[in-house]
Structures are given as structure tokens and as C-alpha cells.
Design an enzyme around this catalytic site. Structure first.
Site, short mmCIF file in Angstrom:
data_model
loop_
_atom_site.label_atom_id
_atom_site.label_comp_id
_atom_site.label_asym_id
_atom_site.label_seq_id
_atom_site.Cartn_x
_atom_site.Cartn_y
_atom_site.Cartn_z
N ASP A 172 -10.39 -3.72 4.25
CA ASP A 172 -9.31 -4.34 3.48
C ASP A 172 -9.31 -5.84 3.73
O ASP A 172 -9.28 -6.28 4.88
CB ASP A 172 -7.98 -3.73 3.91
N ASP A 211 -9.06 -5.52 -3.49
CA ASP A 211 -9.31 -5.99 -2.12
C ASP A 211 -9.49 -4.87 -1.11
O ASP A 211 -9.40 -5.09 0.10
CB ASP A 211 -8.16 -6.90 -1.67
N GLU A 212 -9.79 -3.66 -1.57
CA GLU A 212 -9.82 -2.51 -0.66
C GLU A 212 -11.00 -1.60 -0.98
O GLU A 212 -11.26 -1.29 -2.14
CB GLU A 212 -8.49 -1.74 -0.79
#
Length: 405
Positions: free
Chosen positions: A11, A105-106
């Protein structure tokens, strides 16, 4: 003997803020808020310095300003963040055999079997360092046997660090943490659990599974499993879908503009809902029209990344107005959303205020429960053939692209 699973959750730390700091180093160490800049705007992301004041994402910007008047507020740029996200994706894609991108973003990465050659923790650490070096973005990860434990471990590792949970240590690691750390435990469920005196994961671990089922039903069983470090869900191979579209061919060619606009609104509304349900945003709208003489015309328009009805529907109607200039009978109309990116509604927060956020959230919940046509625009009520289909769940589409209207 099958390999023991090795699942990494990565993350990017305060992703939007980190991107802005790469572009302007003066923001480093300062409380930064990114989102809608008006009082009715919403916080899309905030720095750790701002979080110390009690600020969090999805908070009304007006409240955030009151909590931290000295915060630097930026409107944000979805295109910039998408490029940075793609840079990270390219590094991961080049380095691992199987990964799943769950948001802008993960990421989940399956390194099962890689320990035979490299050592999974070593490989994950080297990948993290490569991402930091090549993109300049801070990133954290958790490594364990499954998605749930790894995701929770990432949260404990932040900011900009890594944690490995060895096989057999899942329950001791989870035990002292807040029950809210478990993915899927939202505010409502958390309150229900607190009312029962359940605040730590340890308490759930000590409870019989049957009791959790009696209290919360199937949701309780899922929470019990996750609290005990049990999660067999696979890492799903990431494949970027480039567009979604729908078309309508009329049984009888028409010049009924009111009817045409109603169906167009219904089509755009349904596709926008599918975007939100698939955690996607579109940056390009295309409209297609075919006349009775089979002459076909298309026109497209780029838009800021969005998945919101009030941003998309006016653009689709405007394209229709531009193309419908021959005054001939219309045989077919179509709408397509392309240039799709991951990230869901979080990027939309730059433009949308709490009114639209709350409205769309409420409508989407009703559609999930009662069907896609549970709540629709009055103008689109005649478009009865708009069907229920999620284009982002990996299932093949039903035979609907040319359904008659």
C-alpha cells in the site's frame, strides 16, 4: 506437498500527498489536505501531519479546516496520480508472477513457491526498495499466509515500513488489535460489536463461531474467520479493462427526441453505476448514432476522471445534440466509457461535494439491494431493457449489446 501460501499486501503511503510532495518538496513535513477546496468539498487524502489533528479521508473539508487551520489545501490532479500509480504497477508487473491491483494505490502479490528460489520476504523487500528508488514514492507491505493478515500487517507497518507474520503467529499478532482493523468491519458493525463489549480481536478469537453467527449472521462468520487469521481468498490476476459500453437497436426507427434522450440517460446512468461498482473512473465518453440509411457517426469527448452521474450524463446528452443533426429516423444509439483507471470514487472527491457523495452512495446501496433499476432518473423510465450486469467481476457479458428498445 503443496507450497505454503505467501501473500504480500502493498500500500502506497498517503498516496496523493506523496505524489504532490514529489512535485513540490516544500510540502514535506507540512500538514497537507487534498480534495474539494470549497467548504462543501471532501478530504480525499491527508498527510500524517494532518492526521494528528483528527483529520481523515472522506471528512468534510470545512471540518478539516477547523481542526487544522494551518493545513495546506490542494485540489489534486487525477491524471498525475494515475501516472504515478501506473509507474508503480509497471515495476510490480515486471517483478512478480501474479498480482492483483485493488485500487489506485493498493496491491496484493502472490509469491507462493518463490521461497524455493529467492525467499519470499527477501523478494518482497527488494521489490519495495525498487519501487521507492524508481518512483520516489513511500510504500509499506505486510507478508503472511493470506490477504487479511497481510493487509492488517501493512496497516501496522506504516508509514514506509514492512512486517512479516510467520506461519503460526497470525492469531497472536491479531489478538491485541482493535476489531476495527479487520477489513469489512465498518462503522455500523464496529458500533454493534462495541455494544456487545467486543473491542479487541482477541475477544472474537475467544468466542465460539456459533455465537458470532447468532449475533451477526454470515457477516459474523466472516469476521470470526478473519479474526482467527483464516482467509482462503485467492489473489486474482490483474487485467485492466479498457472500456465499457452499451448499445440499443430500435424495433422501429424513431425521431422521438424525448424518448431518445430518456434511453440515453438510462444507458449513461447504468454505465456510470457499473463504473462505481467496479471501482473505476472514466476519462473519455463516446456517443454513437446510426440512422435509418445505416450511416453511422461517433463523437467522443475527454473529461476529468469521473464515475458520477452529474458529471457524465450532461456530456453524453451534449454529444447526442451535436450528432443528431440529420433529422433522419434513428436506428441505433450507443454509449461507451473508455480510458478507465482504478481508484473508484476517491479521485472524484476533488470535484464533488458531500451532497453528491451522499446521494450517490445512498442510491448505489439501494441498487445493490433491490436491483439496478430500483432508483433511476424519471427521464429514463421508458428504457426497460437496461439490464443488470457487472462488467468488472470477471464474468462474460450477457447477450445484451443490441437488445431492442
Amino acid at each position: 506437498m503443496p507450497h505454503q501460501r505467501s501473500i504480500v499486501h502493498m500500500d502506497l503511503d498517503t498516496f496523493f500527498v506523496s505524489c504532490e510532495r514529489l512535485l513540490d518538496s516544500r510540502l514535506i513535513g507540512k500538514p497537507v489536505l487534498i480534495g474539494g477546496t470549497s467548504d462543501r468539498g471532501v478530504v480525499a487524502s491527508c498527510s500524517y501531519e494532518a492526521r494528528k489533528f483528527g483529520i481523515h479521508s472522506a471528512m468534510p473539508m470545512r471540518m478539516a479546516k477547523q481542526l487544522c487551520p494551518e493545513a495546506i489545501i490542494l485540489r489534486g490532479d487525477a491524471g498525475t496520480y494515475t501516472k504515478f500509480s501506473q509507474n508503480v504497477t509497471d515495476v510490480i508487473k515486471d517483478s512478480v508472477p501474479l498480482y492483483e491491483k485493488t485500487s489506485v494505490d493498493e496491491f496484493y502479490i502472490d509469491l507462493t513457491g518463490m521461497d524455493k528460489f529467492f525467499g519470499c520476504h527477501k523478494l518482497a523487500s527488494e521489490l519495495r526498495q525498487r519501487i521507492i528508488k524508481e518512483t520516489g514514492l513511500p510504500i509499506s507491505f505486510g507478508l503472511s499466509l493470506n490477504k487479511t493478515v497481510s493487509k492488517i500487517a501493512t496497516g501496522e507497518a506504516k508509514p514506509n515500513n514492512e512486517i512479516r507474520i510467520l506461519s503460526g503467529d497470525e492469531k497472536p499478532f491479531l489478538a491485541p488489535l482493535s476489531i476495527k482493523k479487520i477489513p469489512m468491519v465498518g462503522d455500523v458493525t464496529y458500533k454493534s460489536l462495541c455494544d456487545l463489549g467486543i473491542k479487541q480481536i482477541r475477544t472474537v478469537q475467544e468466542m465460539p463461531m456459533e455465537l458470532m453467527y447468532k449475533v451477526l449472521g454470515k457477516n459474523g462468520l466472516s469476521i470470526w474467520n478473519k479474526a482467527n487469521g483464516i482467509d482462503n481468498s485467492p489473489v486474482v490476476q490483474y487485467q485492466e479493462r479498457k472500456s465499457i459500453s452499451t448499445e440499443r437497436t430500435f424495433n422501429k426507427d424513431t425521431t422521438d427526441v424525448t424518448r431518445l434522450k430518456g434511453i440515453i440517460i438510462a444507458m449513461a446512468e447504468n454505465l456510470a453505476y457499473q463504473l462505481r461498482r467496479g471501482n473505476k473512473l472514466s476519462a473519455c465518453i463516446t456517443f454513437k448514432i446510426r440512422y435509418s440509411d445505416f450511416q453511422t457517426y461517433t463523437q467522443q469527448q475527454r473529461i476529468p476522471y469521473s464515475a458520477m452521474d452529474h458529471n457524465i450524463i450532461p456530456v453524453v446528452l451534449d454529444l447526442f445534440e451535436k450528432l443528431y443533426n440529420r433529422r433522419l429516423l434513428v436506428r441505433l444509439i450507443g454509449v461507451k466509457f473508455s480510458h478507465l483507471v482504478e481508484g473508484g470514487h476517491q479521485v472524484n472527491l476533488f470535484d464533488d461535494d458531500t451532497k453528491f457523495l451522499n446521494l450517490n452512495t445512498a442510491i448505489d446501496k439501494m441498487r445493490e439491494r433491490y436491483g439496478d433499476r430500483a432508483v433511476i432518473s424519471a427521464a429514463g423510465m421508458e428504457a426497460r431493457t437496461i439490464g443488470r450486469w457487472n462488467p468488472f467481476n470477471g464474468e462474460p457479458p450477457p447477450l445484451l449489446p443490441h437488445r431492442k428498445s
